[in-house]
Write a protein that holds these residues in place. Structure first.
Motif: not given
Length: 632
Positions: A550-558, A576-583
């Motif tokens: 969650s903190e990595a997503i907040t700071l926009k980190k793949p 869900y990280v992969q499903k949402l395209g965050y990494g």
């Protein structure tokens, strides 16, 4: 605009100013007032103009309400009869509860404007009846503050204009079949007793009794058969009827007086026999906050929340292991209790070792849990218990009948319609069984998540974005030349060793060591240094821990996620990280796959840059609302 207030009128010069004055005195101001007038012959329209109301042509009440709704600009519609009077903060209370309860339609309770005991009794009975049948037969005792989403009103075609009686109950019934209905608990509206005075108690009971019976058996009621009209006559009761009415009123007043005296004696006796369980009047509500000690995620989240509510409530904190140590450094009234920890072998959950460890520690855990949590609950009599996946909170809640609120991310598995890799179904079912055993039937689930599936039907739950530390939220992210590696299991050391094969700089947290090993820089956990390293990283490698992701997503980190094998919660987060395209989410640490991931950072960065940032205000407001609602 938030609210459109719609009032049908016909010759209401006597009562309308009272209602409009009460609206103008409200602290809530984001509204418009629409008067739907049925060709009044008195000063009704003139009065409406003086108060700055929008005026449209009306007709019978259902017709007037629909005409008002047609021109309304508000997100919500509030339908009022013209002889009402808003209580203090009525509009603010109605909007707040309506939104917090995620309703589609609701009605407020009534408060007789008359001070007579019999009038209060009748309106209280009507309130009890509406609340008692709200889940069986959504019902309104009149148009006394019906609030509805405008889009729902439009979708369902508004009020049935063919009905000349009971159009309000029909309206509630139809709309409640589409979205959730409730009788609001926190706001009451002042109701005129003019119809009671004009027609008498017997006639009124007969009219509404018959119409309610018809409503329950599915029969429409016509106004003619009840001798009911939209116009209100000015005739007074005959002297004989008035005398008889006053005699009956006196009897009811005496009955209430005797009841109050008896109730006072009973409450005094109860207080005496309850002893320490009896709650004295407190300036603040007392909250027991119980936190799971496994990992640091629960403690970090709970610390943020506790820090926000500790001025409003007296908070007592219970946890174990590292979570206890972390919370004990930050707050007063922190107590150590027993707990369980998952055992990992080679980055895989060992169910056998976990069970044996739990059995070995259980007698001690129960003893500590009893001493610190159960006995303190007996002594301090908390108003409510909040649990962040702490197992003994449920036991104490059930034993002492203290309301329980659950606040965590793990119950996403039990309360929502999640998507997940189907070959992990066995792990999902196992996890669901464990989770249900940890927290049993709380009053409400406050879920926190970076993904938002639909809450399953019939579940008392709501989803909020992750709780983020202010220190993280206030960071200004940059892109440096290093990658953060965050692992919470010591069994992950072998996985991290593989990173030496890559020509990249890695900063590693989670192993409680401080050393440099080729391109791996291991660091002891220091919040300030960790924040700086995370904010300037170009990517992160982690297991599936919710808080770190969650903190990595907040700071926009793949994110490159390798969940611990057998830990379904981590698998779900990585999925869900992969499903949402965050990494990416992988089931093992592969140097080849990590290289490919690093080549695709721009793709993931693009998705992350579109993620909206939220502060913690929403979830704090939700928790405070639930504490106030469920506190005993």
């Amino acid at each position: 605009m938030i609210l459109s207030i719609i009032i049908p009128t016909y010759n209401e010069e006597e009562y309308l100013p009272i209602l409009l004055d009460s609206i103008k005195k409200q602290k809530f101001e984001d509204y418009e007032i629409i008067i739907a007038d049925a060709n009044s012959t008195d000063r009704t329209r003139e009065i409406a103009e003086e108060y700055g109301c929008i005026i449209v042509d009306g007709g019978m009440p259902g017709v007037g309400r629909n005409r008002g709704a047609e021109v309304a600009k508000g997100e919500y519609l509030l339908f009022l009869d013209s002889d009402l009077k808003l209580t203090d903060d009525y509009l603010r209370d109605v909007i707040y509860e309506f939104q917090m309860e995620r309703l589609g339609i609701a009605i407020t309770q009534m408060k007789a404007l008359s001070k007579k005991s019999e009038d209060q009794l009748l309106h209280n009975l009507a309130n009890y009846f509406m609340i008692g049948v709200e889940k069986i037969k959504p019902h309104g005792a009149g148009c006394y503050g019906i609030i509805v989403k405008k889009e729902l009103h439009d979708k369902c075609g508004g009020f049935d204009e063919e009905l000349n009686f009971g159009e309000d109950s029909d309206y509630i019934k139809r709309l409640s079949e589409v979205e959730r209905f409730k009788v609001l608990r926190n706001a009451k509206i002042g109701v005129s007793t003019r119809r009671l005075e004009e027609e008498g108690i017997a006639t009124l009971i007969q009219q509404y009794g018959k119409s309610t019976f018809n409503d329950f058996v599915g029969k429409k009621t016509d106004a003619d058969e009840l001798n009911y009209g939209f116009e209100h006559g000015k005739e007074q009761l005959s002297k004989d009827k008035l005398t008889k009415f006053e005699e009956e009123s006196e009897k009811i007043s005496k009955m209430f007086e005797n009841y109050d005296k008896s109730a006072e004696k009973i409450n005094t006796a109860k207080s005496y026999f309850k002893g320490t369980k009896s709650k004295k009047t407190r300036a603040k509500k007392r909250v027991f906050y119980c936190v799971c000690g496994e990992g640091m995620g629960h403690a970090i989240r709970s610390a943020v929340i506790i820090d926000r509510i500790k001025e409003k409530y007296d908070v007592y904190i219970f946890s174990h292991d590292r979570a206890y140590e972390y919370l004990n450094e930050k707050f007063d009234n922190v107590y150590q209790i027993g707990g369980f920890n998952t055992v990992y072998i080679n980055n895989k959950v060992s169910n056998t070792k976990t069970l044996l460890s739990a059995l070995k520690r259980n007698p001690t855990n129960i003893k500590i849990g009893y001493k610190e949590l159960y006995q303190k609950a007996r002594k301090l009599s908390p108003d409510i218990i909040v649990t962040d996946f702490e197992i003994y909170a449920t036991m104490v809640s059930k034993l002492l009948q203290i309301p329980l609120i659950s606040l965590d991310n793990i119950h996403m598995i039990t309360q929502t319609s999640i998507d997940y890799p189907k070959h992990h179904q066995t792990e999902m079912l196992k996890a669901k069984g464990v989770i249900k055993g940890y927290v049993i039937r709380p009053k409400f689930h406050i879920l926190t998540s970076f993904f938002f599936p639909k809450v399953r039907s019939g579940k008392n739950a709501v989803i909020y974005p992750p709780v983020i530390r202010e220190e993280i939220y206030n960071l200004k992210p940059t892109t440096g030349d290093h990658i953060i590696v965050y692992q919470t299991s010591k069994e992950s050391v072998k996985l991290v060793e593989r990173l030496k094969k890559l020509d990249e700089k890695f900063i590693v947290y989670g192993f409680n060591i401080d050393k440099v090993d080729e391109n791996l820089t291991y660091k002891l956990f220091n919040e300030d240094e960790f924040y700086d390293d995370l904010a300037s990283a170009k990517a992160v490698v982690c297991n599936g821990g919710f808080t770190f992701i969650s903190e990595a997503i907040t700071l926009k980190k793949p994110i490159y996620s390798v969940p611990a094998i057998g830990n379904f919660e981590q698998t779900l987060n990585g999925f869900y990280v992969q499903k949402l395209g965050y990494g990416e989410y992988h089931e093992n640490m592969s140097v080849k796959k990590l290289k490919l991931f690093l080549k695709r950072l721009d793709k993931y960065q693009s998705k992350l840059n579109n993620v909206k940032r939220y502060n913690n205000d929403g979830i704090i407001r939700e928790l405070e609302y639930r504490i106030e609602k469920y506190s005993q």
